[in-house]
Each structure stands twice: as structure tokens, then as C-alpha cells.
Design a protein around this motif. Structure first.
Motif, PDB file in Angstrom:
ATOM      1  N   UNK A  63       0.827  -1.207   0.000  1.00  0.00           N
ATOM      2  CA  UNK A  63       0.000   0.000   0.000  1.00  0.00           C
ATOM      3  C   UNK A  63       0.860   1.255   0.000  1.00  0.00           C
ATOM      4  N   UNK A  64       0.323   2.292  -0.656  1.00  0.00           N
ATOM      5  CA  UNK A  64       1.022   3.565  -0.656  1.00  0.00           C
ATOM      6  C   UNK A  64       1.023   4.122   0.763  1.00  0.00           C
ATOM      7  N   UNK A  65       2.128   4.657   1.185  1.00  0.00           N
ATOM      8  CA  UNK A  65       2.240   5.189   2.535  1.00  0.00           C
ATOM      9  C   UNK A  65       1.636   6.584   2.583  1.00  0.00           C
ATOM     10  N   UNK A  66       0.301   6.632   2.659  1.00  0.00           N
ATOM     11  CA  UNK A  66      -0.371   7.922   2.665  1.00  0.00           C
ATOM     12  C   UNK A  66      -0.123   8.685   3.964  1.00  0.00           C
TER      13      UNK A  66
ATOM     14  N   UNK B  88       0.284  15.331  -3.170  1.00  0.00           N
ATOM     15  CA  UNK B  88      -0.651  14.584  -2.329  1.00  0.00           C
ATOM     16  C   UNK B  88      -2.032  14.514  -2.977  1.00  0.00           C
ATOM     17  N   UNK B  89      -2.527  15.654  -3.464  1.00  0.00           N
ATOM     18  CA  UNK B  89      -3.851  15.690  -4.091  1.00  0.00           C
ATOM     19  C   UNK B  89      -3.895  14.759  -5.305  1.00  0.00           C
ATOM     20  N   UNK B  90      -2.866  14.787  -6.124  1.00  0.00           N
ATOM     21  CA  UNK B  90      -2.831  13.940  -7.319  1.00  0.00           C
ATOM     22  C   UNK B  90      -2.795  12.467  -6.943  1.00  0.00           C
TER      23      UNK B  90
ATOM     24  N   UNK C  50       2.733  10.748   3.295  1.00  0.00           N
ATOM     25  CA  UNK C  50       2.410  11.811   2.336  1.00  0.00           C
ATOM     26  C   UNK C  50       1.608  12.933   2.994  1.00  0.00           C
ATOM     27  N   UNK C  51       0.646  12.564   3.846  1.00  0.00           N
ATOM     28  CA  UNK C  51      -0.126  13.588   4.554  1.00  0.00           C
ATOM     29  C   UNK C  51       0.769  14.372   5.496  1.00  0.00           C
ATOM     30  N   UNK C  52       1.659  13.661   6.180  1.00  0.00           N
ATOM     31  CA  UNK C  52       2.571  14.334   7.104  1.00  0.00           C
ATOM     32  C   UNK C  52       3.485  15.296   6.361  1.00  0.00           C
TER      33      UNK C  52
ATOM     34  N   UNK D  57       5.209  20.713   4.529  1.00  0.00           N
ATOM     35  CA  UNK D  57       5.828  21.336   3.355  1.00  0.00           C
ATOM     36  C   UNK D  57       4.777  21.596   2.282  1.00  0.00           C
ATOM     37  N   UNK D  58       4.513  22.860   1.987  1.00  0.00           N
ATOM     38  CA  UNK D  58       3.485  23.215   0.993  1.00  0.00           C
ATOM     39  C   UNK D  58       3.782  22.640  -0.390  1.00  0.00           C
ATOM     40  N   UNK D  59       5.048  22.389  -0.681  1.00  0.00           N
ATOM     41  CA  UNK D  59       5.415  21.835  -1.985  1.00  0.00           C
ATOM     42  C   UNK D  59       4.901  20.409  -2.166  1.00  0.00           C
TER      43      UNK D  59
END
Length: 298
Positions: free
Chosen positions: A43-46, A63-65, A49-51, A56-58
Motif C-alpha cells: 500500500x502507498x504510505x499515505x 498529495x492531491x494527485x 504523504x499527509x505528514x 511542506x506546501x510543496x
């Protein structure tokens, strides 16, 4: 004349063995590839990614994609929680003045105002409501947008926007097709739906009218309640749907001020329309114009 044997009798067994070994290796690799294909993928480590996006705004746009792509394959409570968790990040990109790094990847751009260019013409160019300019630009004043000023906008000029009402989850989602052709989540909000005896129909429709501060016709008494009357429950918004392919007419999206939200949100209580919180219906009203496809999913 007998055909010439290009391999000497001494070399033939060696060539045959090499051929067999090569074939076995090919079969083994094929089976191994098949096993990897059948095995569950990691599984993708979401969480990571959320953290990362929180710090980091970049990382917000990636994350959205990534999460939007995953939502197409995740059902049930897991998908609901994942989309709910993504929504605040979507709001930062699509409904706030924050200029998130990489936002152009999801169709959010900076527009340089031309001489004598008016807010209405800018909104029409990008096919958004004029109210979106206030969402996307801090201290926005339509009287003070002189030439050369940069405005954050969402480019929906290609009409690549779709609204989906997921009745099983009591959620409305706005999906935007980005320049690469994939769809990303732009808005995700809870809704109230039709009561058991007056259910919200399923089907495909489109927005055919948007009215601010509308009158309301009581569906039971058929009495017309004017805008401004406390008995008008539409909350100042009416987004009318084309009911040609729906099972019943008079269906639309609107705000709701008839009772506190715990009495109707995320449950069936309306006469068939989709009810939304005031802040959420305003976003939909400015984001999705006439002609936008709307899917009412079972």
C-alpha cells in the motif's frame, strides 16, 4: 545433395542443452512476473504523504494527485475517510489565496490583469463564478484590480469539471480534469438528501440555472416564500438540475436554514433535493457553472 548440417555432431548436444536452459529460464521469469502481478501490492504510505504535505506546501499538490488516483479504487469507509482527510488540502489549492508550489499542475494559475480588464470578463474567460476571485485572492476588491496585478484563478475554460453526489456516503465531490488528463478532487463536502418517501433520484444531469437569493416554493403547500422571509429555507442559493433523465422534476442543490444541521446533514430528510451547509454551497455555486455535468450516484 544432402543439406549441410551447420553444427557438428559434437556441438549439437551442447547447443540443445543451452536452448533448454534458456527456455527454462524464460518460463521461470514469466511465472515469477505472473506471481508478482497476482501478489497484493504494497500500500502507498499515505500517512507519510499527509505528514509531508502538512509540513511542506510543496508536497500538497503531489498529495492531491496521488490520493485522487487512489480514491478511484478505494471503496467504503476507507475511501470516505481518505477523501474527507484530503479535502482541507484541496481547499488550500482551489479555494484559498495560498499560492501553493506546483499549483499549475492542477489547473490553478496566476492571471495578469490586462488594461481595462474587468472581473466579470476574467471569470468568464476561465469559466468560473466571479466570486471565486474573492476566494483565491487575499484582500480582493473588484474596484482595485488595475493592469499588471496578478490574480490566482482556477482554469475551467475547457469545462473539465464534474460534480458527483455519492448518495451512499452522503457526500458531494467536485472532480477537475487537470492538464495531464487525469482527474483530481477539488472539493468534498457532506450533504443531506431526500427522505425515504421522497428520495433523491439517481442519474446523470447537468446544471441549467444558478440563482442567488431565490424565492422558494414549498413542495407540500406550493406556497411561494419570498427571499428574505425567514420561512424561505434555501439559504440564499439554488442550483437547478436538468431533470430530463432523472426520475422526477424540481431537483437541485441548495443551502438549508430550515433547522440545525444535525437534523438533516448526512441523512435523508429533504423532498428530494441536495442540501448543503452554507459555506459549502457557496463554493459549489461559484465553482460549477451552467452546463457542468452532475452525477447522482446510488
Amino acid at each position: 545433395r544432402r543439406p549441410r548440417n551447420r553444427c557438428s555432431p559434437r556441438l549439437q548436444p551442447r547447443v540443445t542443452r543451452r536452448y533448454r536452459v534458456a527456455m527454462l529460464r524464460t518460463v521461470a521469469l514469466t511465472l515469477l512476473a505472473a506471481l508478482f502481478a497476482l501478489a497484493p501490492q504494497a500500500p502507498v504510505d499515505f500517512e507519510a504523504k499527509f505528514a509531508a504535505a502538512t509540513q511542506d506546501a510543496a508536497q500538497v499538490v503531489p498529495l492531491i494527485i496521488d490520493v485522487s488516483a487512489a480514491l478511484a479504487t478505494v471503496d467504503g469507509e476507507t475511501g470516505l475517510k481518505l477523501a474527507d482527510r484530503l479535502e482541507p488540502f484541496c481547499k488550500r489549492v482551489f479555494f484559498s489565496p495560498e499560492r501553493v508550489p506546483g499549483m499549475e499542475r492542477v489547473g490553478v494559475l496566476l492571471h495578469t490583469v490586462a488594461k481595462d480588464e474587468l472581473p466579470g470578463s476574467i471569470a468568464r474567460r476561465y469559466r468560473i463564478g466571479a466570486g471565486m476571485l474573492a476566494y483565491l485572492n487575499a484582500g480582493y476588491d473588484e474596484r482595485r484590480i488595475g493592469a499588471g496585478k496578478q490574480l490566482k484563478i482556477v482554469d475551467l475554460s475547457n469545462q473539465a469539471l464534474q460534480i458527483m453526489v455519492d448518495k451512499s456516503r452522503f457526500r458531494l465531490a467536485a472532480w477537475q480534469q487537470i492538464p495531464t488528463g487525469v482527474w483530481v478532487l477539488a472539493l468534498y463536502a457532506p450533504v443531506g438528501l431526500g427522505a425515504v418517501e421522497t428520495p433523491t433520484p439517481s442519474g446523470t444531469s447537468k446544471i441549467i440555472d444558478r440563482v442567488r437569493n431565490p424565492d422558494w416554493t414549498d413542495p407540500v403547500s406550493h406556497k411561494v416564500v419570498r427571499d428574505g422571509d425567514p420561512a424561505n429555507v434555501l439559504g440564499g442559493y439554488w442550483i437547478k438540475l436538468d431533470c430530463t433523465e432523472l426520475a422526477r422534476g424540481g431537483i437541485g442543490l441548495h443551502g438549508y436554514t430550515g433547522s440545525p444541521s444535525p437534523n438533516w446533514l448526512q441523512q435523508g430528510a429533504s423532498n428530494g433535493c441536495v442540501r448543503m451547509l452554507q459555506a459549502d454551497i457557496d463554493r459549489v455555486f461559484e465553482f460549477a457553472l451552467e452546463g457542468t455535468k452532475v452525477v447522482l450516484a446510488p
